[in-house]
Design a protein around this motif. Structure first.
Motif, PDB file in Angstrom:
ATOM      1  N   SER A 125     -11.183   9.043  -1.854  1.00 57.99           N
ATOM      2  CA  SER A 125     -10.560   7.961  -3.033  1.00 57.99           C
ATOM      3  C   SER A 125     -11.955   7.993  -3.931  1.00 57.99           C
ATOM      4  O   SER A 125     -13.427   7.048  -3.608  1.00 57.99           O
ATOM      5  CB  SER A 125     -10.036   7.303  -2.822  1.00 57.99           C
ATOM      6  OG  SER A 125      -8.649   8.087  -2.719  1.00 57.99           O
ATOM      7  N   ASP A 141       0.037   2.718  -3.035  1.00 55.61           N
ATOM      8  CA  ASP A 141      -1.325   4.066  -3.161  1.00 55.61           C
ATOM      9  C   ASP A 141      -0.691   5.617  -2.714  1.00 55.61           C
ATOM     10  O   ASP A 141       0.211   6.143  -1.795  1.00 55.61           O
ATOM     11  CB  ASP A 141      -1.734   3.035  -2.078  1.00 55.61           C
ATOM     12  CG  ASP A 141      -3.530   3.687  -1.981  1.00 55.61           C
ATOM     13  OD1 ASP A 141      -3.349   3.889  -2.689  1.00 55.61           O
ATOM     14  OD2 ASP A 141      -4.166   2.417  -1.263  1.00 55.61           O
ATOM     15  N   ASN A 200     -10.359   4.389  -7.264  1.00 58.37           N
ATOM     16  CA  ASN A 200      -9.363   4.830  -7.286  1.00 58.37           C
ATOM     17  C   ASN A 200      -7.993   5.783  -7.782  1.00 58.37           C
ATOM     18  O   ASN A 200      -7.081   5.323  -7.772  1.00 58.37           O
ATOM     19  CB  ASN A 200      -8.653   3.511  -5.922  1.00 58.37           C
ATOM     20  CG  ASN A 200      -7.450   3.582  -5.169  1.00 58.37           C
ATOM     21  OD1 ASN A 200      -7.258   4.661  -4.314  1.00 58.37           O
ATOM     22  ND2 ASN A 200      -6.639   3.015  -4.540  1.00 58.37           N
ATOM     23  N   ALA A 234      -4.489  -1.026  -5.253  1.00 56.46           N
ATOM     24  CA  ALA A 234      -3.286   0.180  -5.198  1.00 56.46           C
ATOM     25  C   ALA A 234      -2.921   0.622  -6.893  1.00 56.46           C
ATOM     26  O   ALA A 234      -3.095  -0.347  -7.996  1.00 56.46           O
ATOM     27  CB  ALA A 234      -2.201  -0.440  -4.762  1.00 56.46           C
ATOM     28  N   GLY A 249       0.633  -0.962   0.125  1.00 54.28           N
ATOM     29  CA  GLY A 249       0.267   0.573   0.340  1.00 54.28           C
ATOM     30  C   GLY A 249       1.287   1.587  -0.299  1.00 54.28           C
ATOM     31  O   GLY A 249       2.037   1.325  -0.509  1.00 54.28           O
ATOM     32  N   ASP A 256      -0.700   3.073   6.708  1.00 47.58           N
ATOM     33  CA  ASP A 256      -1.077   2.847   5.739  1.00 47.58           C
ATOM     34  C   ASP A 256      -2.719   1.674   5.843  1.00 47.58           C
ATOM     35  O   ASP A 256      -2.284   0.857   6.323  1.00 47.58           O
ATOM     36  CB  ASP A 256      -0.808   2.568   4.374  1.00 47.58           C
ATOM     37  CG  ASP A 256      -1.464   1.830   3.664  1.00 47.58           C
ATOM     38  OD1 ASP A 256      -3.102   2.510   3.587  1.00 47.58           O
ATOM     39  OD2 ASP A 256      -1.476   1.102   2.677  1.00 47.58           O
ATOM     40  N   ASN A 258      -7.976  10.565  -5.983  1.00 53.17           N
ATOM     41  CA  ASN A 258      -7.868  10.667  -4.328  1.00 53.17           C
ATOM     42  C   ASN A 258      -7.746  12.158  -5.105  1.00 53.17           C
ATOM     43  O   ASN A 258      -7.045  13.137  -5.028  1.00 53.17           O
ATOM     44  CB  ASN A 258      -6.726   9.840  -3.851  1.00 53.17           C
ATOM     45  CG  ASN A 258      -6.326  10.108  -2.393  1.00 53.17           C
ATOM     46  OD1 ASN A 258      -6.302  11.171  -1.846  1.00 53.17           O
ATOM     47  ND2 ASN A 258      -7.223   9.887  -2.244  1.00 53.17           N
TER      48      ASN A 258
END
Length: 527
Positions: free
Chosen positions: A351, A136, A355, A125, A56, A144, A358
């Motif tokens: 997010s 990430d 994803n 990710a 991550g 994380d 963000n």
């Protein structure tokens, strides 16, 4: 932490023994590699010495934890994050020195591979690490949440402590630069000393990450950092060994950048409470070298806050939303100094379901805003966007100010002397003090060439309206081409070519030039 430009004009010259020692260590290890008998494939696989990778964000709160030194491909990394890769590495053997050498050889040859990790809780990710410093989108003040801690490192493997939750690791980061400036490179950072070989960072981490993959019981972690090099000039906080800079203006120094405790609670999707000294929460860039896209820092980053001491909570509401609240003693000051004052920190992170985007907004270090050591009122917004599997962009903007800043323009009788290490402002004639605002915006465009190479371009604008951050009022821009090349995952080469321009006054080379052309490269060697 910013220091006034006058402090970049001179420094106490010291022998460059850190760089000499660094290259001696490299030579010793390289000699040791020549003595190693690499194990053959008919050895029994040694699962504990396999190398899981970061699955991550590379805790950009710490801005943070560097990507784990594994030689797995980007595809393997993602498989490991999802718990599907079951490969094992050739076992390390012999004494400490031999095991360390074997680790690096396996890493550089691509024979270190991953072991299964628990699945990450959260969104997939968006990018690969490597070649990027994180996989990430980063946020500050917390590990994380939802990502497994499967990282192992060369030193831990050589010590046969791969399975220990408390880990010791770090890196050396020497650099060389060539600049058209001869006096200093500021406001370029961190390589402010032109045309030199120098040791930017020699860093040791001792940390235990809380287990945030599970969401059923309490867990805890901690982090300690020993940080040495020329870069200490920017991370130094008043009250933390700050006499090295504020009293003696030493070129090289030590800073205990991070000392904190993490308390993790199974609330919603996870609640982390961080207590201690941590890195300033918002932003794309990081204080620690391996966690940045490139070698130098943007103008935006150079003059914003660097560390805070206090308490900070991060609550993950669901996979997409996160809220953060905390209190500190203000930016870049220890709680026991006279400059400390209660300061609020509040952030919101969102997010999209894919994803691919963000958004992260923060109000950072908010109090009465009156002049004190680095008492910046900082409002920051960051946006990451993924175009496709190869391209993504990162954009950040902030607005900052301090009130009642002493006038140093020479247009007032009996001016107030600014605090050591904190510039005054260029106020209007007759004003004894004034409000000093500044704003900045930076954009990164990055391309994943392959699992060991990334390319990027950064453009940056800073308007230091009263000169309180740079020492010379006006607008500044920089444009930078850069690359990061990995050897395995333990060595990084980061060359870059950069052009800076000050639009209103001569802002470079100590006020001698409007322009500055800079070429530099650093090497990050992880252990």
């Amino acid at each position: 932490m910013y220091q006034p430009s006058s402090r970049f004009m001179k420094y106490k010259r010291r022998a460059h023994w850190p760089a000499i020692t660094l290259f001696t260590v490299f030579g010793f290890l390289s000699h040791g590699f020549g003595q190693v008998n690499t194990p053959t494939a008919d050895h029994e696989p040694n699962t504990p010495s396999a190398l899981p990778t970061v699955s991550g964000a590379a805790d950009l709160s710490d801005k943070g934890r560097p990507a784990a030194p594994s030689a797995a491909s980007a595809e393997d990394t993602q498989k490991s994050a999802n718990g599907r890769n079951t490969s094992a590495s050739i076992p390390l053997s012999g004494n400490f020195r031999q095991r360390l050498g074997q680790f690096y050889l396996q890493d550089w040859n691509g024979t270190n591979v991953t072991t299964p990790l628990p699945p990450k809780r959260g969104l997939p990710a968006p990018i690969d690490s490597p070649p990027f410093p994180f996989s990430d989108w980063g946020y500050g003040g917390s590990p994380d949440i939802g990502a497994p801690d499967g990282n192992t490192y060369p030193l831990m493997s050589a010590l046969k402590l791969e399975n220990s939750r408390t880990k010791i690791y770090g890196w050396f980061a020497p650099s060389i630069n060539f600049s058209t400036s001869g006096h200093n490179n500021f406001p370029l950072s961190y390589d402010i000393f032109p045309n030199k070989v120098e040791l930017n960072q020699a860093v040791v981490y001792v940390e235990r990450l809380p287990n945030t993959v599970q969401n059923s019981h309490f867990d805890w972690g901690f982090h300690l950092t020993g940080f040495y090099g020329i870069d200490y000039r920017f991370t130094t906080a008043k009250g933390y060994f700050s006499q090295q800079l504020l009293l003696f203006n030493r070129q090289y120094g030590f800073d205990p950048v991070l000392e904190y405790l993490d308390l993790y609670f199974p609330v919603k999707e996870g609640l982390d409470i961080r207590i201690g000294r941590f890195l300033s929460v918002p932003g794309i860039e990081a204080q620690l070298a391996p966690n940045n896209y490139n070698m130098t820092h943007s103008l935006l980053y150079t003059i914003d806050p660097f560390t805070d001491t206090g308490i900070y909570g991060t609550l993950k509401l669901n996979k997409q939303w996160m809220v953060q609240l905390g209190m500190s003693g203000g930016h870049d000051v220890a709680l026991w100094t006279s400059d400390a004052k209660p300061s609020a920190i509040a952030c919101l992170n969102y997010s999209t379901k894919s994803n691919n985007d963000n958004f992260y907004g923060c109000a950072n270090g908010i109090n009465d805003g009156k002049y004190a050591y680095n008492n910046l009122q900082d409002y920051d917004f960051t946006w990451y966007h993924k175009f496709n599997g190869k391209w993504h962009t990162a954009t950040e903007t902030w607005y900052m100010y301090e009130r009642d800043v002493p006038n140093v323009a020479g247009n007032v009788a009996n001016p107030i002397t600014p605090e050591t290490g904190a510039n005054g402002a260029f106020c209007a004639p007759g004003e004894l003090r004034c409000t000093a605002p500044e704003y900045a915006v930076v954009n990164y465009v990055n391309r994943d060439v392959n699992s060991k190479l990334m390319l990027g371009f950064r453009s940056d604008l800073l308007n230091d309206k009263k000169g309180q951050r740079t020492g010379i009022a006006g607008k500044y821009t920089e444009n930078t081409l850069y690359a990061t090349k990995y050897i395995g995952n333990t060595v990084m080469f980061r060359p870059e070519l950069r052009f800076d321009h000050s639009w209103d006054q001569r802002g470079y080379n100590g006020g001698r030039s409007r322009n500055q052309c800079f070429f530099g490269v650093d090497v990050i060697y992880k252990f």
